[in-house]
Design a protein around this motif. Structure first.
Motif, PDB file in Angstrom:
ATOM      1  N   VAL A 183      30.059  47.616  45.484  1.00 25.84           N
ATOM      2  CA  VAL A 183      31.254  47.124  46.171  1.00 25.84           C
ATOM      3  C   VAL A 183      32.401  47.030  45.183  1.00 25.84           C
ATOM      4  O   VAL A 183      32.273  46.435  44.111  1.00 25.84           O
ATOM      5  N   ARG A 184      33.548  47.597  45.517  1.00 31.19           N
ATOM      6  CA  ARG A 184      34.670  47.690  44.573  1.00 31.19           C
ATOM      7  C   ARG A 184      35.889  46.881  44.994  1.00 31.19           C
ATOM      8  O   ARG A 184      36.986  47.106  44.480  1.00 31.19           O
ATOM      9  N   ALA A 185      35.748  45.965  45.917  1.00 31.13           N
ATOM     10  CA  ALA A 185      36.891  45.176  46.373  1.00 31.13           C
ATOM     11  C   ALA A 185      37.509  44.415  45.215  1.00 31.13           C
ATOM     12  O   ALA A 185      36.813  43.919  44.318  1.00 31.13           O
ATOM     13  N   GLU A 186      38.842  44.331  45.213  1.00 30.78           N
ATOM     14  CA  GLU A 186      39.554  43.641  44.148  1.00 30.78           C
ATOM     15  C   GLU A 186      39.425  42.128  44.320  1.00 30.78           C
ATOM     16  O   GLU A 186      39.637  41.599  45.408  1.00 30.78           O
ATOM     17  N   GLU A 187      39.067  41.461  43.269  1.00 31.84           N
ATOM     18  CA  GLU A 187      39.010  39.999  43.289  1.00 31.84           C
ATOM     19  C   GLU A 187      39.347  39.505  41.893  1.00 31.84           C
ATOM     20  O   GLU A 187      39.072  40.171  40.893  1.00 31.84           O
ATOM     21  N   GLY A 188      39.945  38.356  41.842  1.00 34.18           N
ATOM     22  CA  GLY A 188      40.309  37.789  40.551  1.00 34.18           C
ATOM     23  C   GLY A 188      39.551  36.514  40.281  1.00 34.18           C
ATOM     24  O   GLY A 188      38.942  35.923  41.168  1.00 34.18           O
ATOM     25  N   ARG A 189      39.576  36.079  39.038  1.00 38.09           N
ATOM     26  CA  ARG A 189      39.011  34.789  38.690  1.00 38.09           C
ATOM     27  C   ARG A 189      40.024  33.703  39.042  1.00 38.09           C
ATOM     28  O   ARG A 189      41.194  33.964  39.276  1.00 38.09           O
ATOM     29  N   GLY A 190      39.532  32.464  39.093  1.00 33.46           N
ATOM     30  CA  GLY A 190      40.427  31.346  39.374  1.00 33.46           C
ATOM     31  C   GLY A 190      41.515  31.250  38.329  1.00 33.46           C
ATOM     32  O   GLY A 190      41.376  31.731  37.195  1.00 33.46           O
ATOM     33  N   PRO A 191      42.654  30.624  38.677  1.00 32.25           N
ATOM     34  CA  PRO A 191      43.750  30.472  37.723  1.00 32.25           C
ATOM     35  C   PRO A 191      43.295  29.784  36.453  1.00 32.25           C
ATOM     36  O   PRO A 191      42.381  28.959  36.471  1.00 32.25           O
ATOM     37  N   ALA A 192      43.939  30.098  35.341  1.00 36.46           N
ATOM     38  CA  ALA A 192      43.543  29.531  34.053  1.00 36.46           C
ATOM     39  C   ALA A 192      43.595  28.008  34.066  1.00 36.46           C
ATOM     40  O   ALA A 192      42.744  27.334  33.489  1.00 36.46           O
ATOM     41  N   GLU A 193      44.592  27.457  34.771  1.00 33.92           N
ATOM     42  CA  GLU A 193      44.695  25.992  34.791  1.00 33.92           C
ATOM     43  C   GLU A 193      43.528  25.369  35.548  1.00 33.92           C
ATOM     44  O   GLU A 193      43.105  24.258  35.265  1.00 33.92           O
ATOM     45  N   GLU A 194      42.975  26.115  36.546  1.00 30.55           N
ATOM     46  CA  GLU A 194      41.813  25.617  37.266  1.00 30.55           C
ATOM     47  C   GLU A 194      40.596  25.627  36.345  1.00 30.55           C
ATOM     48  O   GLU A 194      39.810  24.682  36.334  1.00 30.55           O
ATOM     49  N   ARG A 195      40.436  26.713  35.571  1.00 28.88           N
ATOM     50  CA  ARG A 195      39.251  26.829  34.729  1.00 28.88           C
ATOM     51  C   ARG A 195      39.277  25.819  33.596  1.00 28.88           C
ATOM     52  O   ARG A 195      38.247  25.465  33.051  1.00 28.88           O
ATOM     53  N   GLY A 196      40.428  25.296  33.260  1.00 29.93           N
ATOM     54  CA  GLY A 196      40.517  24.350  32.163  1.00 29.93           C
ATOM     55  C   GLY A 196      40.253  22.914  32.580  1.00 29.93           C
ATOM     56  O   GLY A 196      40.135  22.035  31.737  1.00 29.93           O
ATOM     57  N   ARG A 197      40.165  22.649  33.878  1.00 35.06           N
ATOM     58  CA  ARG A 197      39.924  21.294  34.350  1.00 35.06           C
ATOM     59  C   ARG A 197      38.438  20.960  34.288  1.00 35.06           C
ATOM     60  O   ARG A 197      37.586  21.826  34.238  1.00 35.06           O
TER      61      ARG A 197
END
Length: 401
Positions: A183-197
């Motif tokens: 599956v090649r659907a485009e998806e991103g990781r959560g925003p950097a500020e979210e990952r830092g919490r």
């Protein structure tokens, strides 16, 4: 996009087919190969579901922080490897109940991550206006698996013995992982500020979203009661139907497939009903129908009364699948993308976290009062759980588009 959804659908179908084989083969491995009693079956059911209670919420944070496709692939592979150890141990003559409990735990952990990631990944594959139709198609493949899987599982148990029947599910997970990897659907990781919490604050945000929304809150309450009852029923069904009524493994699998017959008819209707009447009335009407149609299954007994179970399971299954598709599509539509993993995990935690308790309760009822007590508790509990929605007629307005 269509190719991605096609792979996604096939992966879902293959995984669900194997899972339904395991629904039959895993408890029968304990019951027939290891002479487990009601309490041991309850522990096995609880072991497979306890992950929803223990790691369900952190899994949502993980899914929102990372890409979801790799989580799906690794969850499939881990479950496949765990299941392969059961026939291997049986072949070597070293299979034990603690081994089955450990495998059930791994299956539960993999299922938690897979389910949360799958529900959160779908909106990256299809547009929001197509969610009911997409979820309906996924539900059709799942119900086809529910229809064929238990019967296949019963036949495999008869032909190969219960431990070796689990090879089918192990193979299904491997095939599913291979399909999802494409599956090649485009998806991103959560925003950097979210990952830092901190993960606690992220978990709290997902739970708060569910609790504040009146529709999601009611669905979560009803879902928790449903899974509590299903946990009891997962123990009561083999104890009553197989051990007490003498139903064979193949016939038992076919009985469990009955709800899928109705669900296959109901799944394609969900999108039409939601478009015609709106999400709120669809949720309310399908909840009421499920409750009314499932209660007569309490009359299940020997002789001709055995037919009561598949007939009313099928009728209730048609209504229940409409409810499930409508509530999931509504949740996916109203939840911000960055919160999808945590909201889905919160709903899974609140609903599925009750299932291990149901398994333990079903095991206790089976030991103290017999298989029918656990079986009846499961039937009545599932039906009455929909009162959480039926007693809230205002849900039709709250869920309006």
């Amino acid at each position: 996009m269509r190719g991605d959804f096609r792979r996604f659908t096939w992966a879902n179908g293959v995984t669900q087919l194997g899972t339904q084989v395991t629904v039959v083969a895993l408890p029968l491995t304990a019951l027939l190969a290891l002479d487990a009693g009601g309490f041991e079956l309850g522990l096995l059911s609880a072991a497979q579901m306890v992950a929803f209670l223990v790691i369900g919420l952190p899994a949502g944070v993980w899914v929102d922080r990372a890409r979801r496709r790799p989580i799906l692939v690794w969850a499939d592979l881990a479950r496949g490897v765990a299941l392969l150890t059961v026939p291997a141990a049986a072949w070597l003559g070293v299979l034990t109940l603690p081994h089955l409990y450990a495998v059930a735990l791994v299956l539960g952990v993999g299922t938690v991550f897979f389910d949360v990631a799958q529900m959160s990944f779908l909106p990256a594959i299809v547009p929001k206006e197509g969610l009911e139709r997409a979820n309906g198609r996924l539900e059709v493949t799942r119900q086809m698996s529910v229809l064929a899987g238990p019967g296949l599982g019963g036949w495999l148990v008869t032909a190969l013995t219960a431990p070796f029947a689990l090879l089918a599910d192990a193979l299904g997970y491997v095939v599913s992982g291979f399909l999802l990897a494409g599956v090649r659907a485009e998806e991103g990781r959560g925003p950097a500020e979210e990952r830092g919490r901190g993960w606690r604050s992220e978990v709290a945000e997902g739970i708060a979203f569910v609790v504040r929304d009146p529709v999601l809150r009611r669905i979560a309450i009803g879902g928790a009661l449903t899974r509590l009852a299903l946990g009891a029923g997962a123990v009561g069904s083999p104890l009553y139907l197989v051990a007490e009524l003498g139903v064979g493994a193949t016939a038992y699998g076919l009985l469990l497939s009955a709800s899928a017959v109705g669900a296959l008819a109901g799944a394609p209707l969900a999108a039409r009903l939601a478009a015609r009447w709106g999400v709120g009335p669809t949720l309310y009407g399908s909840a009421l129908a499920t409750m009314v149609l499932y209660l007569p299954a309490l009359a299940t007994g020997p002789g001709w009364r055995l037919l009561t179970f598949p007939v009313f399971s099928a009728l209730a299954g048609a209504a229940a699948v409409v409810f499930n598709i409508a509530q999931l599509s509504h949740r996916q539509r109203i939840t911000p993308e960055r919160l999808l993993g945590r909201v889905n995990a919160s709903m899974r935690f609140l609903m599925w976290g009750a299932m291990p308790l149901g398994g333990l309760a079903g095991g206790a009822l089976g030991e103290w009062l017999g298989g029918y007590a656990a079986f009846a508790a499961g039937i009545a509990g599932v039906a009455l759980s929909y009162l959480a929605v039926v007693l809230a007629p205002g849900i039709t307005r709250a869920a309006a588009r």
